[in-house]
Design an enzyme around this catalytic site. Structure first.
Site, short mmCIF file in Angstrom:
data_model
loop_
_atom_site.label_atom_id
_atom_site.label_comp_id
_atom_site.label_asym_id
_atom_site.label_seq_id
_atom_site.Cartn_x
_atom_site.Cartn_y
_atom_site.Cartn_z
N SER A 55 0.86 -1.18 0.00
CA SER A 55 0.00 0.00 0.00
C SER A 55 0.90 1.23 0.00
O SER A 55 2.06 1.15 0.45
CB SER A 55 -0.87 0.02 1.27
OG SER A 55 -1.45 1.30 1.45
N TYR A 71 -2.64 -1.02 10.39
CA TYR A 71 -2.55 -1.22 8.93
C TYR A 71 -1.22 -0.68 8.39
O TYR A 71 -0.52 -1.37 7.63
CB TYR A 71 -3.73 -0.51 8.26
CG TYR A 71 -3.84 -0.73 6.77
CD1 TYR A 71 -4.51 -1.84 6.26
CD2 TYR A 71 -3.29 0.19 5.87
CE1 TYR A 71 -4.62 -2.03 4.89
CE2 TYR A 71 -3.40 0.00 4.50
CZ TYR A 71 -4.06 -1.10 4.01
OH TYR A 71 -4.18 -1.30 2.65
#
Ligand code: NAD
Length: 264
Positions: A149, A162
């Site tokens: 990401s 995350y």
């Protein structure tokens, strides 16, 4: 482009994983569609891939569970013959402000997003090493694509679990790339920016939310799952045989610090 290759995509019954599984199938690979919940959606993906004249099957497994991952790869080797391409895509979010984040929220995200990729990569690598390079199939003994990401780079308040998991993926990927390159195994990552999928629906599903999001994207559009699928097909193919240990940012320029476009 990928004819004769066997690909496994985790979390492939939704969003980026689904588009990637379909993209690999369209490029000629046989594809295992992993899912943890939602068998019907997984079967739909299998049906769509089968339409390209390649083989596809849906396998249930929780990527964070060692025994289930080992069984999934074993089954793939038994039923498909081997594995050439792993797209370690499965991931989730459990968001909370820092002082409210529970250990359960922290652990779940680390278990799926980081340990899950570790387990899938380890089990796939055992098969890559066992089989070695088959020149008629690919110049590499195996290709691993880690779905990371932009948050392996960009800090993200309210999402510390995350962001930490994706930071971990970044260093896991480069370390594996270094360790496995002598065996002709190519490990790379894709770092998507904002892609329209269920994981981040609230960031794009109203005009106001989308307008705010677009402030962060110089290219001026939210990404589609196919944008990531195309990158995955490229990285998996021999056209990118010399790409080793790289993160391909597919983010419409989100990591270009758009806040600095004026002033600064
Ligand atoms: P999604 O929610 O549509 O898909 C996630 C998939 O992972 C689902 O199929 C889900 O069932 C599966 N999954 C979750 N836990 C699992 C487990 N334990 N075992 C097996 N599968 C499991 O979201 P998405 O946007 O398609 O996300 C795919 C990947 O892309 C994730 O790793 C995510 O972090 C990453 N990503 C997405 C974006 C984005 O903007 N959508 C941006 C950057 C990175």
């Amino acid at each position: 482009m990928l004819q004769g290759q066997k690909a496994l995509v985790t979390g492939a019954n939704s969003g980026i994983g689904k588009a990637t599984a379909i993209g690999l199938g369209r490029a000629g690979a046989d594809v295992v569609v992993n899912y943890v919940a939602g068998r019907a959606e997984a079967e739909q993906v299998v049906e769509e891939i089968s339409g390209f004249g390649v083989r596809a099957a849906a396998y249930e497994a929780d990527v964070s569970q060692e025994d289930q991952v080992a069984a999934m790869i074993e089954r793939m080797v038994a039923e498909f013959g081997t594995i050439d391409i792993l797209v370690a895509n499965a991931g989730l979010q459990r968001d909370a402000p820092f002082t409210e984040m529970t250990v359960a929220q922290w652990q779940k995200v680390l278990d799926v997003n980081l340990t899950g990729q570790f387990l899938c990569a380890r089990e796939a690598t055992k098969e890559f090493l066992r089989r070695g390079v088959v020149p008629e199939v690919s110049r590499a003994a195996g290709k691993i694509i880690c779905m990371s990401s932009v948050h392996q780079l960009i800090p993200w308040a309210g999402h510390v679990n995350y962001a930490a998991s994706k930071g971990g993926v970044q260093m896991m990927m480069t370390t594996l790339a270094q360790e496995l390159a002598p065996h002709r195994i190519r490990v790379n990552a894709i770092a998507p920016g904002a892609i329209r999928t269920p994981i981040n629906r609230s960031a794009w599903d109203t005009p106001d939310a989308e307008k705010g999001l677009l402030q962060l994207i110089p290219y001026g559009r939210v990404g589609d799952p196919e944008d990531i699928a195309h990158a995955a097909v490229g990285l998996a193919s021999d056209l990118m045989d010399y790409v080793v240990g790289t993160t391909l940012y597919v983010d419409g320029g989100m990591t270009l610090f758009p806040g600095f476009a004026a002033g600064g």
